[in-house]
Design an enzyme around this catalytic site. Structure first.
Site, mmCIF file in Angstrom:
data_model
loop_
_atom_site.group_PDB
_atom_site.id
_atom_site.type_symbol
_atom_site.label_atom_id
_atom_site.label_comp_id
_atom_site.label_asym_id
_atom_site.label_seq_id
_atom_site.Cartn_x
_atom_site.Cartn_y
_atom_site.Cartn_z
ATOM 1 N N TYR A 1 0.835 -1.212 0.000
ATOM 2 C CA TYR A 1 0.000 0.000 0.000
ATOM 3 C C TYR A 1 0.864 1.254 0.000
ATOM 4 O O TYR A 1 0.691 2.147 0.829
ATOM 5 C CB TYR A 1 -0.956 -0.004 1.200
ATOM 6 C CG TYR A 1 -1.993 -1.089 1.091
ATOM 7 C CD1 TYR A 1 -3.120 -0.906 0.295
ATOM 8 C CD2 TYR A 1 -1.821 -2.305 1.724
ATOM 9 C CE1 TYR A 1 -4.063 -1.911 0.149
ATOM 10 C CE2 TYR A 1 -2.748 -3.322 1.579
ATOM 11 C CZ TYR A 1 -3.860 -3.118 0.790
ATOM 12 O OH TYR A 1 -4.790 -4.121 0.638
ATOM 13 N N TYR B 1 -12.562 -7.423 5.348
ATOM 14 C CA TYR B 1 -11.333 -7.499 4.550
ATOM 15 C C TYR B 1 -10.976 -8.975 4.360
ATOM 16 O O TYR B 1 -10.943 -9.733 5.329
ATOM 17 C CB TYR B 1 -10.150 -6.771 5.229
ATOM 18 C CG TYR B 1 -8.900 -6.901 4.404
ATOM 19 C CD1 TYR B 1 -8.679 -6.061 3.314
ATOM 20 C CD2 TYR B 1 -7.977 -7.908 4.654
ATOM 21 C CE1 TYR B 1 -7.562 -6.216 2.511
ATOM 22 C CE2 TYR B 1 -6.857 -8.072 3.852
ATOM 23 C CZ TYR B 1 -6.653 -7.228 2.781
ATOM 24 O OH TYR B 1 -5.553 -7.392 1.969
ATOM 25 N N ASP C 1 -13.821 -16.551 7.627
ATOM 26 C CA ASP C 1 -12.422 -16.216 7.394
ATOM 27 C C ASP C 1 -11.754 -15.991 8.753
ATOM 28 O O ASP C 1 -11.935 -14.953 9.388
ATOM 29 C CB ASP C 1 -12.357 -14.962 6.513
ATOM 30 C CG ASP C 1 -10.931 -14.486 6.265
ATOM 31 O OD1 ASP C 1 -10.010 -14.957 6.959
ATOM 32 O OD2 ASP C 1 -10.754 -13.622 5.389
ATOM 33 N N LYS D 1 -1.859 -16.518 8.327
ATOM 34 C CA LYS D 1 -1.153 -15.629 9.263
ATOM 35 C C LYS D 1 -0.363 -16.357 10.359
ATOM 36 O O LYS D 1 0.775 -16.720 10.142
ATOM 37 C CB LYS D 1 -2.143 -14.628 9.865
ATOM 38 C CG LYS D 1 -2.547 -13.562 8.852
ATOM 39 C CD LYS D 1 -3.180 -12.382 9.508
ATOM 40 C CE LYS D 1 -3.658 -11.334 8.534
ATOM 41 N NZ LYS D 1 -2.650 -10.354 8.158
#
Ligand code: PMP
Length: 430
Positions: A21, A149, A250, A279
């Site tokens: 980003y 997200y 998720d 993760k």
């Protein structure tokens, strides 16, 4: 590899290396890390920083952990990679079995992927192909939540918040999905059925074309660090069943203890049809993710048009990543992680509470090992990031959010350094 002088390194970084980003050439502050040990990052310039980010929720047992290093070294002695088509190996099979044991009972089948975004792609493809297998090929859309997200690849992006995810930039390339209002009732709030009304209304009207609902249970992470009522998840499960729609949870950010439960769906006492994990799976050692599903779903594939699931990445089930992940999960089970997360939660609540009185602060919230200070206005990263670094702390705020998700091994004095630093930086904001 011979190290470059720091000035040259930073100049080349700015000129050639794209960061997440970020603009190119780089504009914001970037710090070079030389090594990392336990809860500390050591910069090239020598300063140690207490890590309040766990490298984006991954490094739950700290850096350079001897058990994870040993697992990797042992596995490298056998092989670091081998293709997964037609071959299998100890690390993948043992890790799959461990994941099946840890996750809710109906989840029995494991598809390994390289990253969280890809595991979301896989989950969405599984759902579409499942309905195809069952003779309902029109069920190809997804219902999701605003403020969610799920990753940066195209299908994952199509179910990210349309405003935060800047969907208008990609309008012609993104599939349009159904967005329910974001849950408003906080984690411990009193449940009201109106909170899930828009989710229900979409299902009622469009269930015939919806393959699955997909969302992050209890904690909306990168889309706003919002904690919401587990009752929402419970009701969503019921509604998905009533309207013949699959439920994908998720757990990429929430999985492996971060919220105080091993998986956040446990707060709601429900099991999804498909779940995504990533993760913290390898303890931040390297990238690995997985998509898990039920026998009910998997069994339909043999009769489907393709006869197989149409996905198979080159580095699927990478042995090195699987061996480290297995050791990381064994490590997690070897101590009372829930007590550690509860202690971090208690200290974050106490340490961040004074921030409530600061004028720049809109809200302070804590759940498990996640502490969030929400501001009225967006932070200026170019100012705030170096302030944290000068106080010996690594935090990476975004938008109006300053937050921490420290490694579970953090000691009280180190956590105090993080909360005090957040207070002092936020107190300076006007
Ligand atoms: N889902 C959730 C809930 C996430 O938080 C993230 C990463 N922040 C992803 C998916 C995407 O994972 P990755 O960055 O590994 O592709």
């Amino acid at each position: 590899m011979d190290p470059l002088p720091i000035d040259e390194l930073m100049a080349l970084d700015r000129r050639h290396v794209w960061h997440p980003y970020a603009a190119m050439p780089g504009t914001g502050p970037v710090f070079s890390v030389k090594s990392a040990q336990g809860v500390y990052l050591e910069l090239e310039t020598g300063e140690p920083l207490v890590d309040g980010m766990s490298s984006w929720w991954t490094c739950i047992h700290g850096y350079n952990h001897p058990r994870l290093n040993r697992a990797a070294q042992e596995q490298m002695g056998h092989m670091s990679h081998v293709m997964f088509g037609g071959l299998t190996h100890q690390p993948a099979v043992q890790l799959a079995y461990k994941l099946v044991q840890m996750t809710p009972e109906p989840l029995q089948h494991v598809f390994f992927c390289d990253s969280g975004s890809v595991s979301v792609e896989v989950a969405m493809k599984l759902a579409i192909q499942y309905w195809h297998n069952r003779g309902e090929p029109q069920k190809q859309h997804f219902l999701t939540l605003r403020n969610g997200y799920h990753g940066d690849t195209f299908a994952a992006m199509s179910v990210c918040d349309p405003v935060n995810g800047m969907h208008h930039l990609f309008r012609r390339s993104l599939v349009e999905q159904y967005f329910a209002d974001a849950p408003q009732i906080p984690f411990e709030g009193v449940w009201e059925e109106s909170d899930i009304a828009s989710f229900e209304a979409i299902l009622e009207r469009y269930h015939g074309e919806i393959a699955a609902a997909i969302f992050e249970p209890v904690v909306q992470g990168a889309g706003g660090m919002r904690f919401y009522s587990p009752q929402y998840v419970r009701r969503a499960r019921e509604l998905c069943d009533r309207y013949n729609v699959l439920l994908i949870l998720d757990e990429i950010a929430t999985g492996f203890g971060r919220t105080g439960k091993l998986f956040a769906c446990e707060y709601a006492g429900v099991a999804p049809d498909i779940t995504c994990v990533g993760k913290a799976l390898t303890g931040g050692f390297m990238s690995l993710a997985a998509t898990l599903t039920t026998s009910h779903i998997s069994e339909t594939f043999a009769q489907g048009e393709a006869g197989v699931f149409m996905h198979g990445p080159t580095f699927m089930g990478n042995p090195l990543a699987c061996a480290v992940a297995l050791e990381n999960l064994n490590l997690l089970e070897s101590y009372d992680w829930a007590a550690r997360v509860a202690a971090i939660e208690a200290q974050l609540k106490q340490g961040l509470a004074p921030c409530r009185n600061l004028p720049a602060v809109k809200d302070v919230r804590v759940l498990g090992a996640i502490g969030v200070v929400e501001l009225h206005d967006p932070v200026d990263m170019a100012v705030v990031q170096p302030q944290f670094v000068s106080q010996g702390v690594w935090l990476r705020p975004f938008g109006r959010l300053i937050y921490t998700m420290p490694p579970y091994i953090i000691e009280p004095a180190q956590l105090r350094q993080i909360t005090e630093s957040i207070y002092s930086v936020v107190a300076e904001l006007d």
